[in-house]
Design a protein around this motif. Structure first.
Motif, PDB file in Angstrom:
ATOM      1  N   ILE A  48       0.838  -1.198   0.000  1.00  0.00           N
ATOM      2  CA  ILE A  48       0.000   0.000   0.000  1.00  0.00           C
ATOM      3  C   ILE A  48       0.877   1.253   0.000  1.00  0.00           C
ATOM      4  O   ILE A  48       0.642   2.192  -0.772  1.00  0.00           O
ATOM      5  N   GLN A  49       1.898   1.254   0.840  1.00  0.00           N
ATOM      6  CA  GLN A  49       2.791   2.403   0.953  1.00  0.00           C
ATOM      7  C   GLN A  49       3.471   2.709  -0.382  1.00  0.00           C
ATOM      8  O   GLN A  49       3.493   3.862  -0.830  1.00  0.00           O
ATOM      9  N   LYS A  50       4.016   1.713  -1.034  1.00  0.00           N
ATOM     10  CA  LYS A  50       4.744   1.922  -2.291  1.00  0.00           C
ATOM     11  C   LYS A  50       3.804   2.309  -3.429  1.00  0.00           C
ATOM     12  O   LYS A  50       4.149   3.137  -4.278  1.00  0.00           O
ATOM     13  N   ASN A  51       2.604   1.727  -3.481  1.00  0.00           N
ATOM     14  CA  ASN A  51       1.675   2.068  -4.558  1.00  0.00           C
ATOM     15  C   ASN A  51       1.099   3.473  -4.403  1.00  0.00           C
ATOM     16  O   ASN A  51       0.826   4.134  -5.409  1.00  0.00           O
ATOM     17  N   LEU A  52       0.902   3.926  -3.177  1.00  0.00           N
ATOM     18  CA  LEU A  52       0.468   5.311  -2.989  1.00  0.00           C
ATOM     19  C   LEU A  52       1.565   6.281  -3.418  1.00  0.00           C
ATOM     20  O   LEU A  52       1.291   7.333  -4.004  1.00  0.00           O
ATOM     21  N   LYS A  53       2.812   5.936  -3.143  1.00  0.00           N
ATOM     22  CA  LYS A  53       3.939   6.771  -3.581  1.00  0.00           C
ATOM     23  C   LYS A  53       4.047   6.760  -5.112  1.00  0.00           C
ATOM     24  O   LYS A  53       4.298   7.798  -5.732  1.00  0.00           O
TER      25      LYS A  53
END
Length: 128
Positions: A48-53
């Protein structure tokens, strides 16, 4: 031993692990707290963290906490339909563009609810 004594021993063994990372920053004004299986926690939260970035880099703006919570719910629902579902529960907290706090709870079955932030439940949300 009785069955409930064994259950307490197993639960106590799981509760002893306090050094696992359970809070992940999703941006300047968002944070996600995750609980569940250790492998699923880190895989899901980092995904989730990487895809939001990635979304921010591609489109040039950050998602609101509402949009991020709906994206996290979509990922959780898709994983339920696959062979490897994420067994995690999460709290996603953030501050909207107008300055109002928002708090979302999601369980491992991808049911999401927005928690009301009108009492003392959202005092921990702070803008850095």
């Amino acid at each position: 031993k009785q069955w409930y004594q064994r259950r307490v021993a197993i639960t106590a063994g799981i509760a002893i692990k306090h050094d696992a990372q359970k809070q992940f920053e999703l941006g300047d004004k968002m944070i996600m707290a995750v609980s569940g299986d250790a492998g699923d926690m880190s895989n899901y939260a980092e995904y989730i963290q990487k895809n939001l970035k990635l979304y921010e880099m591609v489109h040039g703006y950050k998602l609101t906490p509402n949009a991020a919570a709906n994206f996290a719910r979509k990922v959780m629902a898709q994983s339920l339909r696959s062979r490897g579902p994420y067994m995690v529960n999460l709290l996603l907290a953030g501050v909207e563009d107008d300055g109002t706090p928002s708090l979302y709870f999601m369980d491992y079955l991808a049911s999401m609810v927005k928690v009301s932030c009108y009492d003392s439940s959202c005092y921990f949300i702070r803008i850095r």
